[in-house]
Design an enzyme around this catalytic site. Structure first.
Site, short mmCIF file in Angstrom:
data_model
loop_
_atom_site.label_atom_id
_atom_site.label_comp_id
_atom_site.label_asym_id
_atom_site.label_seq_id
_atom_site.Cartn_x
_atom_site.Cartn_y
_atom_site.Cartn_z
N ASP A 6 -18.50 -94.13 15.91
CA ASP A 6 -17.74 -94.46 17.13
C ASP A 6 -17.15 -95.71 17.10
OD1 ASP A 6 -16.97 -94.72 19.88
OD2 ASP A 6 -19.01 -94.93 20.43
N ASP A 8 -9.64 -94.19 20.19
CA ASP A 8 -10.72 -94.31 20.31
C ASP A 8 -11.29 -92.96 19.61
OD1 ASP A 8 -13.63 -94.51 21.28
OD2 ASP A 8 -13.06 -93.36 22.96
#
Length: 478
Positions: free
Chosen positions: A153, A356
Site C-alpha cells: 500500500d 494510490d
C-alpha cells in the site's frame, strides 16, 4: 511545361488522397485514437493457470505482485477464500476514498489529538485508509524466515503482521499462512516506549500507548478495520536481500476485511515506510507493475538495479496538504481519442492529486470527470448504453459483440509526463451486459483527485523518493 504541371498536380493529389485515406482508415480501425479489443478479453479467464512475470522471476530485489483473488494467489484455499463481489469492491473503495478525503481536508483540533492518543476503543477513525487492497506480495519475516503474504500500500507507512498470541479474546482474523510467533524468532525485539520511533507514532496519526515499558501501536482504518499490538524490530528478507532491525507492527488484536492476507507492507513516504527504512540499500527507489488480469503476476521491485525502462517519463512529487505519507501528483490535462479536453488547469490545481495503489477507481474533480464522461460517450455512441452501477455511471451492453473499439484515454502530469492508460484500465466489467467507464467524479471541487490501481495496470510505476519524482512507462510487467 503545362503537361509537367498537370503531372505534378496529379501526383500531389494522389499523395494527398492516399494520406487522407490512410488516416481515415487508421481512425476507423482504431489504430490511432481507439483500442480495438476482443470482447472476450474483457472477462476473467476460466483457466486456473498462472503466468509469472519474467521481471520478478529474474531480479533478486523483485517480488511477484499477485491479485489476491486470482489463480496466482496463495490466499485461495478454503480456509480464507471469501472473495468480495463487485458491490463490495466499490463500496469499500468509496470508504477508502472518503477516508483519504477526510484525512486531507480535516485539520484535527487539540481535542481530537488528545482523544486519539488516550482512547483505547477500537472504533473507525479518520486519518488512515485501507479499502480492499487487491494486490499482495510475499515477504520473509523473522529468524528462521517466515513467509507471509502482505497487502502492499503506497498510502500507508507502517508495515505490520498478525502475531501470536492473538489478544485476550483471540481477536485475529483468518489468514492463509500460520500466524507469526515472535517468541520463536531469534531476531525479534520490542521497541521501548521511550524510543523516538514510539514517539513518532502520534505525529503520523497512529495510536500510542505503553505496556511494561514496551511501545504499543494502533492503526485504525476508515472501514472499521484495525490492528493493535507491539511496535517491534525484526529481520525482513526479500529473496536474497536481508534487512535487520526493521521497525514494524506485531499485531495481537486485529479485525477487518483482509481476506486471508497476513498484514500490510507500507510503501508511503513517511519515516516508518519500508522504502524509507531500506534507503541505504535501495536509495528509496521502488517500482511496480500491476498485472492486466488475475491470471498474471506483476512485480514489486526495490532499487533501480532491476532495470527501469528507458521510456519512463517522470513528474515531480508535489506536496499533499498536511500529509507526509501520500505521493502527490499534478494533473494538467486529459486526452480522449487523441483530443485534449478543454479543462481549465485550475480545476486540477484546486484539489491536487495523489497516486494510490490501494484505491481501485480513479477519482477526478467533478468538472474534469464531466468533461471526460462527455467525450467518452461521444466516442461510444454506436454502443448500447445501460444504467449506471454504484459509483460508475457510464455503462454499456456488449452482449453479442465479437470486438469493440474504445477511445484511448491519457492523463498529462506536470513536467511533460503523458501517460496513456492501458485498454484494461479504461473499463470496469461487471458482466457482458454491464461494462462501465472505470473513472468516477469526486463529490466536491476541493476533494483530492486519486490515480487508482485500475488505471495503473500494466504500467511500470516508478517511485524515486531520493529524486522526489514518480515515473511511468508502458509494458511494465514484461
Amino acid at each position: 511545361m503545362k503537361n509537367l504541371l498537370n503531372i505534378i498536380n496529379i501526383v500531389l493529389c494522389v499523395w494527398l488522397s492516399f494520406g487522407c485515406t490512410d488516416g481515415a482508415q487508421k481512425r476507423k480501425s482504431g489504430e490511432v485514437s481507439f483500442h480495438r479489443i476482443h470482447a472476450s478479453s474483457l472477462f476473467p479467464s476460466s483457466s486456473s493457470s498462472c503466468v509469472l512475470s519474467p521481471r520478478a522471476s529474474n531480479t533478486k530485489s523483485s517480488l511477484h505482485v499477485v491479485h489476491r483473488h486470482g489463480p496466482c494467489s496463495s490466499l485461495n484455499s478454503k480456509k480464507t477464500k471469501t472473495s468480495p463481489n463487485h458491490d463490495d469492491i466499490l463500496r469499500l473503495d468509496q470508504a477508502r476514498v472518503n477516508s483519504i478525503h477526510s484525512k486531507l481536508s480535516k485539520k484535527p483540533t487539540a481535542r481530537d489529538r488528545v482523544s486519539q492518543i488516550q482512547s483505547t476503543d477500537l472504533e473507525a477513525r479518520d486519518g488512515n485508509t485501507l479499502g480492499l487492497g487487491n494486490y499482495i506480495v510475499t515477504v520473509g519475516i523473522g529468524t528462521p524466515k517466515h513467509d507471509l503474504s502482505l497487502v502492499f500500500d503506497t498510502g500507508s507507512d507502517l508495515t505490520w503482521t498478525q502475531c501470536q498470541p492473538c489478544g485476550r479474546n483471540g481477536t485475529c482474523y483468518p489468514q492463509e499462512e500460520p500466524i507469526f510467533n515472535p517468541s520463536s524468532s531469534t531476531s525479534y525485539s520490542n521497541i521501548s516506549c521511550s524510543s523516538r520511533f514510539c514517539d513518532s507514532l502520534t505525529s503520523q496519526g497512529h495510536y500510542k500507548n505503553c505496556s511494561a515499558s514496551n511501545c504499543i501501536y494502533g492503526v485504525f482504518y476508515g472501514d472499521s478495520s484495525f490492528t493493535e499490538g507491539f511496535l517491534a524490530k525484526e529481520k525482513f528478507t526479500l529473496n536474497s536481500d536481508v534487512f535487520h532491525n526493521v521497525n514494524f507492527g506485531c499485531g495481537e488484536n486485529n479485525q477487518g476485511l483482509f481476506y486471508g492476507a497476513a498484514g500490510l507492507l507500507g510503501l508511503g513516504r513517511g519515516t516508518f515506510s519500508f522504502p524509507s527504512q531500506t534507503a541505504m540499500t535501495y536509495n528509496n527507489v521502488f517500482s511496480y507493475c500491476l498485472p492486466s488480469s488475475p491470471d498474471y503476476t506483476g512485480h514489486l521491485t526495490f532499487g533501480s538495479s532491476g532495470g527501469l525502462s528507458t521510456s519512463v517519463k517522470y513528474t515531480p512529487v508535489s506536496k499533499v496538504r498536511d500529509s507526509a505519507s501520500f505521493y502527490g501528483l499534478d494533473i494538467v490535462g486529459i486526452t480522449v481519442a487523441g483530443k485534449e479536453l478543454e479543462i481549465p488547469v485550475t480545476v486540477f490545481s484546486t484539489a491536487g492529486a495523489i497516486i494510490d495503489s490501494g484505491t481501485v477507481i480513479t477519482r477526478l474533480p467533478p468538472k474534469a470527470y464531466v468533461a471526460l464522461r462527455t467525450a467518452f460517450k461521444e466516442n461510444m455512441e454506436n454502443y448500447t448504453s445501460t444504467m449506471g452501477h454504484s459509483i460508475l455511471d457510464t455503462c454499456y451492453n456488449f452482449t453479442g459483440l465479437e470486438s469493440v473499439e474504445i477511445p484511448k484515454v491519457s492523463l498529462s502530469f506536470r513536467g511533460g509526463a503523458d501517460v496513456e492508460v492501458d485498454s484494461k484500465g479504461i473499463l470496469y466489467v461487471f458482466d457482458v451486459s454491464e461494462v462501465c467507464l472505470a473513472f468516477a467524479g469526486n463529490g466536491n471541487d476541493d476533494d483530492v483527485a486519486i490515480f487508482g490501481n485500475v488505471q495503473q495496470k500494466t504500467l511500470q510505476v516508478v517511485y524515486d523518493g531520493a529524486g522526489g519524482r514518480v515515473g511511468f512507462a508502458p509494458d511494465g510487467c514484461m
